[in-house]
Design a protein around this motif. Structure first.
Motif, PDB file in Angstrom:
ATOM      1  N   LEU A 182       0.849  -1.189   0.000  1.00 43.64           N
ATOM      2  CA  LEU A 182       0.000   0.000   0.000  1.00 43.64           C
ATOM      3  C   LEU A 182       0.885   1.240   0.000  1.00 43.64           C
ATOM      4  CD1 LEU A 182      -2.881   1.217   0.234  1.00 43.64           C
ATOM      5  CD2 LEU A 182      -2.555   1.198   2.716  1.00 43.64           C
ATOM      6  N   GLU A 183       0.714   2.079  -1.018  1.00 41.19           N
ATOM      7  CA  GLU A 183       1.415   3.360  -1.076  1.00 41.19           C
ATOM      8  C   GLU A 183       0.565   4.401  -0.350  1.00 41.19           C
ATOM      9  OE1 GLU A 183       4.397   4.100  -2.210  1.00 41.19           O
ATOM     10  OE2 GLU A 183       4.782   2.032  -2.830  1.00 41.19           O
ATOM     11  N   VAL A 184       1.174   5.115   0.588  1.00 43.97           N
ATOM     12  CA  VAL A 184       0.437   6.093   1.387  1.00 43.97           C
ATOM     13  C   VAL A 184       1.079   7.468   1.242  1.00 43.97           C
ATOM     14  CG1 VAL A 184      -0.315   4.352   3.039  1.00 43.97           C
ATOM     15  CG2 VAL A 184       1.780   5.643   3.481  1.00 43.97           C
ATOM     16  N   HIS A 242       0.790   5.582  10.402  1.00 45.27           N
ATOM     17  CA  HIS A 242      -0.405   4.786  10.641  1.00 45.27           C
ATOM     18  C   HIS A 242      -0.361   3.503   9.812  1.00 45.27           C
ATOM     19  CE1 HIS A 242      -2.498   8.091  12.708  1.00 45.27           C
ATOM     20  NE2 HIS A 242      -1.975   8.873  11.796  1.00 45.27           N
ATOM     21  N   PHE A 243      -0.826   2.414  10.431  1.00 43.19           N
ATOM     22  CA  PHE A 243      -1.120   1.193   9.688  1.00 43.19           C
ATOM     23  C   PHE A 243      -2.636   1.026   9.638  1.00 43.19           C
ATOM     24  CE2 PHE A 243       2.912  -0.360   8.715  1.00 43.19           C
ATOM     25  CZ  PHE A 243       3.760  -0.284   9.805  1.00 43.19           C
ATOM     26  N   TYR A 244      -3.122   0.427   8.580  1.00 41.79           N
ATOM     27  CA  TYR A 244      -4.565   0.301   8.382  1.00 41.79           C
ATOM     28  C   TYR A 244      -4.949  -1.167   8.247  1.00 41.79           C
ATOM     29  CZ  TYR A 244      -4.340   5.280   7.575  1.00 41.79           C
ATOM     30  OH  TYR A 244      -4.127   6.631   7.728  1.00 41.79           O
ATOM     31  N   GLY A 245      -5.927  -1.596   9.063  1.00 39.40           N
ATOM     32  CA  GLY A 245      -6.465  -2.944   8.919  1.00 39.40           C
ATOM     33  C   GLY A 245      -7.333  -2.992   7.675  1.00 39.40           C
ATOM     34  N   GLY A 258      -2.393 -11.453  10.980  1.00 42.20           N
ATOM     35  CA  GLY A 258      -1.906 -10.541   9.956  1.00 42.20           C
ATOM     36  C   GLY A 258      -0.674  -9.811  10.430  1.00 42.20           C
ATOM     37  N   THR A 259       0.068  -9.260   9.506  1.00 39.66           N
ATOM     38  CA  THR A 259       1.251  -8.481   9.831  1.00 39.66           C
ATOM     39  C   THR A 259       1.240  -7.186   9.037  1.00 39.66           C
ATOM     40  OG1 THR A 259       2.596  -9.514   8.102  1.00 39.66           O
ATOM     41  CG2 THR A 259       2.637 -10.543  10.286  1.00 39.66           C
ATOM     42  N   SER A 260       1.928  -6.195   9.539  1.00 38.33           N
ATOM     43  CA  SER A 260       2.117  -4.962   8.789  1.00 38.33           C
ATOM     44  C   SER A 260       3.508  -4.441   9.072  1.00 38.33           C
ATOM     45  CB  SER A 260       1.064  -3.916   9.180  1.00 38.33           C
ATOM     46  OG  SER A 260       1.138  -3.627  10.552  1.00 38.33           O
ATOM     47  N   ASP A 267      11.744   0.046   2.965  1.00 40.98           N
ATOM     48  CA  ASP A 267      12.790   1.064   3.023  1.00 40.98           C
ATOM     49  C   ASP A 267      12.242   2.442   2.715  1.00 40.98           C
ATOM     50  OD1 ASP A 267      14.648  -0.855   3.670  1.00 40.98           O
ATOM     51  OD2 ASP A 267      15.251  -1.207   1.602  1.00 40.98           O
ATOM     52  N   LYS A 268      11.287   2.489   1.786  1.00 40.86           N
ATOM     53  CA  LYS A 268      10.625   3.751   1.482  1.00 40.86           C
ATOM     54  C   LYS A 268       9.493   3.933   2.473  1.00 40.86           C
ATOM     55  CE  LYS A 268       8.037   6.062  -2.212  1.00 40.86           C
ATOM     56  NZ  LYS A 268       7.392   5.876  -3.538  1.00 40.86           N
ATOM     57  N   GLU A 269       9.525   4.993   3.264  1.00 43.49           N
ATOM     58  CA  GLU A 269       8.573   5.164   4.355  1.00 43.49           C
ATOM     59  C   GLU A 269       7.130   5.137   3.899  1.00 43.49           C
ATOM     60  OE1 GLU A 269       9.342   8.601   6.730  1.00 43.49           O
ATOM     61  OE2 GLU A 269      10.392   7.405   8.221  1.00 43.49           O
ATOM     62  N   THR A 270       6.856   5.594   2.695  1.00 44.73           N
ATOM     63  CA  THR A 270       5.479   5.672   2.223  1.00 44.73           C
ATOM     64  C   THR A 270       5.001   4.369   1.593  1.00 44.73           C
ATOM     65  OG1 THR A 270       6.284   6.640   0.145  1.00 44.73           O
ATOM     66  CG2 THR A 270       5.568   8.159   1.873  1.00 44.73           C
ATOM     67  N   THR A 271       5.809   3.321   1.655  1.00 46.74           N
ATOM     68  CA  THR A 271       5.411   2.003   1.159  1.00 46.74           C
ATOM     69  C   THR A 271       5.201   1.067   2.339  1.00 46.74           C
ATOM     70  OG1 THR A 271       6.686   2.309  -0.876  1.00 46.74           O
ATOM     71  CG2 THR A 271       5.997   0.067  -0.343  1.00 46.74           C
ATOM     72  N   GLN A 272       3.977   0.607   2.510  1.00 50.29           N
ATOM     73  CA  GLN A 272       3.643  -0.290   3.608  1.00 50.29           C
ATOM     74  C   GLN A 272       3.320  -1.683   3.070  1.00 50.29           C
ATOM     75  OE1 GLN A 272       0.344   1.619   5.553  1.00 50.29           O
ATOM     76  NE2 GLN A 272       1.638   3.108   6.617  1.00 50.29           N
ATOM     77  N   SER A 273       3.693  -2.696   3.835  1.00 41.78           N
ATOM     78  CA  SER A 273       3.411  -4.087   3.471  1.00 41.78           C
ATOM     79  C   SER A 273       2.430  -4.690   4.462  1.00 41.78           C
ATOM     80  CB  SER A 273       4.701  -4.916   3.449  1.00 41.78           C
ATOM     81  OG  SER A 273       5.594  -4.443   2.466  1.00 41.78           O
ATOM     82  N   TYR A 274       1.461  -5.434   3.949  1.00 41.80           N
ATOM     83  CA  TYR A 274       0.450  -6.090   4.776  1.00 41.80           C
ATOM     84  C   TYR A 274       0.369  -7.567   4.392  1.00 41.80           C
ATOM     85  CZ  TYR A 274      -1.199  -1.420   6.023  1.00 41.80           C
ATOM     86  OH  TYR A 274      -1.279  -0.129   6.493  1.00 41.80           O
ATOM     87  N   GLY A 275       0.307  -8.422   5.398  1.00 42.74           N
ATOM     88  CA  GLY A 275       0.110  -9.844   5.160  1.00 42.74           C
ATOM     89  C   GLY A 275      -1.052 -10.366   5.979  1.00 42.74           C
TER      90      GLY A 275
END
Length: 442
Positions: free
Chosen positions: A363-365, A372-375, A393-395, A399-407
């Motif tokens: 997710l690009e934010v 913030h992380f988003y469910g 789930g995981t979040s 390396d790029k702060e505006t790129t978030q990973s969700y599993g």
């Protein structure tokens, strides 16, 4: 690697209380750190979970609280556990704490109910969990509250694993959410399942404790009718009323069913008094619950013992999305997104192994959302009607702060064949209306 987890369960609960807990998943915004976090759902549909951080600040006590704490053993830890909440600190100052000290032990592990702080809406139970072996890490795995007389009562419950700094001692609290029409028992028994070194034990511990209703029974809720209509970027809603309890302030908001957008949450929703003091939700407990078909009740810090002359309800933004963009569809064969709200959300991987299903998203934010992380995922379905249970789930941040990973990991409960499509409705998403609001509500 450290992880912050808070759990919630429902017991003999009506739908509105279960929704109270479920909205904790949807609405909780987590302060981001560059590490993984874990989400856990316990059981099936009657159980829910939320990931809520406890924010601990330096303790600033009024003279009255300092005097109260000084002569009651264990009160220092209690005040630390509520130091983020002005309303709770005032409740302590107004003698709402019940000293309990009920304890039990089993195989070298003891569990003690130290104090209780409660009113008719919410109960905070402060406890100590300790192992005789200094090299053992002890934490709570499951909690149930039963009525010794066998009578049902309606409640929801949430908790965190405890203090990671002291492996053999966990001093923390669990929160109980009470239906307004629930008959609170005179005595409760806590059934506690302990985890030792993260391994749940088979035999639970039981400890009973009495409820002193005289601490709160005379403190009736204060209701302020508002009925003010607000429009932000074409979205219409009505601030219906403010209900104030010693443990929290409830703000009831009704959304116009004709709105074309679905509201996820408000950014920094808060009450502000005439002196500029803010009363917000600071991360402990459940931030909101459903209110009828088109409403929400938002829980903020209590103003009960403050009695401000004026109050303004403010928000810095509103996260909302077109209702026709709420659904996310995944092609199970091609392992690609068929439908998504926008290009910010990408599917990285889809893992289908037996009755297990894993999904990884990127997710690009915007810069304002890097903290913030988003469910994202709510209930999962497929085109064959299979049923799924959310496992964990995981979040994390790349390396790029505006790129978030969700599993996310699900377990398939039925076997109606291999689906072609998976579908879920978004729980939350970082897209906003244009505008904020400030409304005088008192």
């Amino acid at each position: 690697m450290q992880e912050d987890t808070q759990r919630a369960q429902s017991h003999t609960m009506p739908p509105q209380i279960e929704q109270y807990i479920r909205n904790g998943i949807k609405q909780a915004n987590l302060v981001k750190k560059k590490r993984r976090r874990r989400f856990i759902r316990l059981g099936s549909g009657a159980a829910a979970c939320m990931l809520l951080l406890s924010f601990f600040f330096s303790i600033k006590l009024s003279p009255a609280v300092a005097a109260y704490v000084s002569h009651i053993p264990g009160m220092e830890k209690l005040v630390e556990l509520i130091s983020d909440d002005k309303g709770m600190r005032l409740a302590v100052e107004h003698n709402m704490v019940q000293s309990v000290g009920a304890s039990t032990s089993l195989d070298g592990v003891s569990f003690t109910i130290d104090q209780v702080l409660m009113d008719q809406k919410r109960m905070l139970v402060f406890y100590t969990l300790q192992s005789e072996k200094l090299d053992q890490h002890v934490s709570l795995d499951k909690i149930e509250l039963t009525n010794p007389n066998g009578k049902d009562w309606q409640y929801g419950i949430s908790w965190s694993p405890g203090n990671h700094k002291e492996a053999s001692v966990s001093r923390d609290r669990f929160d109980v959410y009470i239906s307004e029409d629930s008959n609170i028992p005179e005595t409760l028994t806590a059934k506690v399942t302990v985890a030792i070194d993260n391994a749940p034990q088979d035999t639970p511990l039981y400890v009973s404790f009495a409820i002193d209703k005289t601490k709160y029974v005379s403190l009736e809720k204060q209701v302020y009718p508002v009925m003010k209509e607000v429009t932000v970027d074409g979205l219409h809603f009505t601030i219906e009323q403010i209900a104030v309890f010693p443990t929290q302030t409830e703000v009831s908001i009704l959304f116009d069913p004709a709105n074309k957008k679905h509201v996820f949450d408000f950014d920094q929703l808060r009450l502000v008094d005439e002196k500029g003091q803010n009363y917000a939700f600071w991360g402990n407990g459940v931030p909101s619950r459903a209110y009828g078909e088109n409403g929400m009740v938002y829980n903020l810090e209590s103003t009960y013992f403050v009695q401000p002359a004026k109050l303004y309800l403010k928000a810095n933004g509103i996260r909302a999305i077109d209702k026709d963009k709420l659904e996310v569809v995944i092609d199970a064969k091609a392992k690609t997104l068929v439908k998504a709200p926008d290009t910010q959300l990408q599917l990285d991987a889809l893992r289908q192994t037996g009755d297990g299903l894993g999904m990884d998203f990127t997710l690009e934010v915007a810069q304002q959302d890097v903290n913030h992380f988003y469910g994202l995922v709510n209930e999962l379905t497929d085109d064959l009607g299979n049923e799924y249970d959310y496992v964990q789930g995981t979040s994390s941040t790349r390396d790029k702060e505006t790129t978030q990973s969700y599993g996310y990991w699900f377990k398939r409960l039925t076997n109606k064949g291999e689906p072609s499509f998976y579908t879920f409705t978004l729980n939350n998403y970082p897209i906003r209306l244009h505008g904020d609001f400030s409304v005088q509500v008192k």
